[in-house]
Design a protein around this motif. Structure first.
Motif, short mmCIF file in Angstrom:
data_model
loop_
_atom_site.label_atom_id
_atom_site.label_comp_id
_atom_site.label_asym_id
_atom_site.label_seq_id
_atom_site.Cartn_x
_atom_site.Cartn_y
_atom_site.Cartn_z
N LEU A 128 0.85 -1.18 0.00
CA LEU A 128 0.00 0.00 0.00
C LEU A 128 0.89 1.24 0.00
O LEU A 128 1.75 1.39 0.86
N PHE A 129 0.69 2.11 -0.99
CA PHE A 129 1.46 3.34 -1.10
C PHE A 129 0.58 4.52 -0.73
O PHE A 129 -0.59 4.59 -1.13
N THR A 130 1.14 5.46 0.04
CA THR A 130 0.42 6.67 0.42
C THR A 130 1.26 7.87 0.03
O THR A 130 2.46 7.92 0.30
N VAL A 131 0.64 8.83 -0.62
CA VAL A 131 1.33 10.03 -1.11
C VAL A 131 0.65 11.28 -0.55
O VAL A 131 -0.58 11.38 -0.53
N ALA A 132 1.47 12.23 -0.08
CA ALA A 132 0.97 13.55 0.34
C ALA A 132 1.45 14.58 -0.68
O ALA A 132 2.65 14.66 -0.97
N SER A 133 0.53 15.34 -1.23
CA SER A 133 0.86 16.30 -2.29
C SER A 133 0.28 17.67 -1.96
O SER A 133 -0.88 17.79 -1.56
N LEU A 134 1.12 18.71 -2.14
CA LEU A 134 0.68 20.08 -1.87
C LEU A 134 1.44 21.03 -2.77
O LEU A 134 2.67 21.00 -2.82
N ARG A 135 0.73 21.87 -3.51
CA ARG A 135 1.36 22.95 -4.28
C ARG A 135 1.15 24.25 -3.53
O ARG A 135 0.01 24.63 -3.24
N CYS A 136 2.25 24.93 -3.22
CA CYS A 136 2.14 26.09 -2.35
C CYS A 136 3.30 27.05 -2.59
O CYS A 136 4.30 26.72 -3.23
N CYS A 137 3.16 28.26 -2.06
CA CYS A 137 4.25 29.24 -2.09
C CYS A 137 4.00 30.31 -1.05
O CYS A 137 2.87 30.51 -0.59
N LEU A 138 5.06 30.97 -0.66
CA LEU A 138 5.00 32.13 0.22
C LEU A 138 5.37 33.33 -0.63
O LEU A 138 6.44 33.37 -1.24
N SER A 139 4.48 34.31 -0.71
CA SER A 139 4.71 35.46 -1.59
C SER A 139 4.58 36.77 -0.82
O SER A 139 3.95 36.82 0.24
N MET A 140 5.19 37.82 -1.36
CA MET A 140 5.06 39.14 -0.75
C MET A 140 4.94 40.19 -1.85
O MET A 140 5.35 39.96 -3.00
N ASN A 141 4.38 41.34 -1.50
CA ASN A 141 4.22 42.39 -2.50
C ASN A 141 4.87 43.71 -2.09
O ASN A 141 4.80 44.68 -2.81
N GLN A 142 5.50 43.74 -0.92
CA GLN A 142 6.21 44.94 -0.50
C GLN A 142 7.29 44.55 0.49
O GLN A 142 7.06 44.47 1.69
N ALA A 143 8.49 44.32 -0.01
CA ALA A 143 9.57 43.81 0.83
C ALA A 143 9.94 44.77 1.95
O ALA A 143 10.28 44.34 3.05
N ASN A 144 9.90 46.07 1.68
CA ASN A 144 10.39 47.03 2.67
C ASN A 144 9.40 47.32 3.80
O ASN A 144 9.62 48.23 4.60
N SER A 145 8.31 46.55 3.88
CA SER A 145 7.40 46.69 5.00
C SER A 145 7.67 45.67 6.09
O SER A 145 6.94 45.58 7.07
N HIS A 146 8.76 44.89 5.91
CA HIS A 146 9.15 43.86 6.88
C HIS A 146 10.56 44.12 7.39
O HIS A 146 11.34 44.85 6.77
N ALA A 147 10.88 43.48 8.53
CA ALA A 147 12.22 43.65 9.12
C ALA A 147 12.66 42.36 9.79
O ALA A 147 11.85 41.56 10.25
N VAL A 148 13.96 42.17 9.82
CA VAL A 148 14.56 41.08 10.57
C VAL A 148 15.73 41.65 11.36
O VAL A 148 16.51 42.45 10.85
N LEU A 149 15.83 41.24 12.61
CA LEU A 149 16.91 41.67 13.48
C LEU A 149 17.56 40.45 14.11
O LEU A 149 16.90 39.42 14.28
N ALA A 150 18.83 40.55 14.47
CA ALA A 150 19.52 39.40 15.05
C ALA A 150 20.55 39.86 16.06
O ALA A 150 21.22 40.89 15.89
N LEU A 151 20.68 39.09 17.12
CA LEU A 151 21.70 39.35 18.13
C LEU A 151 23.08 39.07 17.56
O LEU A 151 23.25 38.26 16.65
N GLY A 152 24.09 39.71 18.14
CA GLY A 152 25.46 39.44 17.70
C GLY A 152 26.02 38.20 18.35
O GLY A 152 25.44 37.61 19.24
#
Length: 231
Positions: A207-231
């Motif tokens: 018995l074979f079982t397959v999980a399938s999903l077509r998806c993406c993460l998209s954005m329309n304005q990059a400069n409205s987000h931020a990432v910060l990181a500790l040193g």
């Protein structure tokens, strides 16, 4: 060979359990892929690490060269310390609002090291009621909530950050990162999860079982987000 009823039930239970394990494992893997930069394989998802980059001056995202078009860069700041974390978060917040014409980040995702540093940078005020028994709890928050906020937005701890650190040991650890995300400018798109059982080879009883999903993460304005990181 004819199976007894008890043997049939055992096989059905085993198949049911295996399908549940497959489904859980699929979503765990999907969760990790949503965080990554999409370079692991040809069919990998271009995730958070690429869309909201720690190095936004380089790379091509959505067919747009960030080295050439400055408006397609998110805010990024590295090397934060307990002493500078509040100033840098405030600067990132203002930068996101200014560039998105007043639309502010509404979701803050962070690793545990960043959350601990942020907690240490805050001066706590303890209000007491005379005559009432006091309880001291060194762990702020409740359950999965960190109990910490910035500009009224809760800071959410993402345990997948720690998992990615264990698996990859990146140059900038995920546990030291904080993402300020404007959910109006970033979208998860998919056509639904399909779990099905394809026909197996004619000469194999399996018995074979397959999980399938077509998806993406998209954005329309990059400069409205931020990432910060500790040193």
């Amino acid at each position: 060979v004819k199976l007894e009823r008890s043997e049939k039930n055992q096989i059905i239970d085993m198949i049911t359990e295996d399908n549940e394990v497959l489904r859980d494992g699929f979503f765990e893997s999907l969760d990790r892929e949503i965080h990554r930069d999409g370079t692991a394989s040809e069919d990998a998802i271009v995730g958070l690490d690429a869309l909201i980059s720690l190095n936004p001056e380089t790379g091509t995202v959505g067919g747009i060269d960030r080295a050439k078009y400055t408006w397609w860069r998110n805010h990024a700041a590295k090397g934060l310390t307990v002493d500078t974390i509040l100033d840098q978060m405030g600067r990132a917040w203002r930068d996101c609002m200014r560039r998105s014409h007043g639309s502010q980040p509404d979701f803050i995702l962070a690793g545990w090291d960043f959350i601990e540093a942020y907690a240490k940078s805050i001066q706590h005020v303890n209000n007491t009621d005379a005559g009432t028994a006091k309880k001291l709890d060194g762990g702020i928050g409740q359950g999965e909530s960190t109990g910490l906020f910035f500009k009224g937005i809760p800071i959410v701890w993402d345990p997948t950050f720690d998992t990615l650190d264990d698996l990859e040991n990146p140059e900038v650890h995920w546990s030291k990162r904080c993402y300020m995300i404007n959910t109006k400018k970033i979208k998860w798109r998919e056509n639904g999860l399909d779990v099905y059982n394809p026909t197996g080879p004619h000469d194999t009883q399996a018995l074979f079982t397959v999980a399938s999903l077509r998806c993406c993460l998209s954005m329309n304005q990059a400069n409205s987000h931020a990432v910060l990181a500790l040193g």
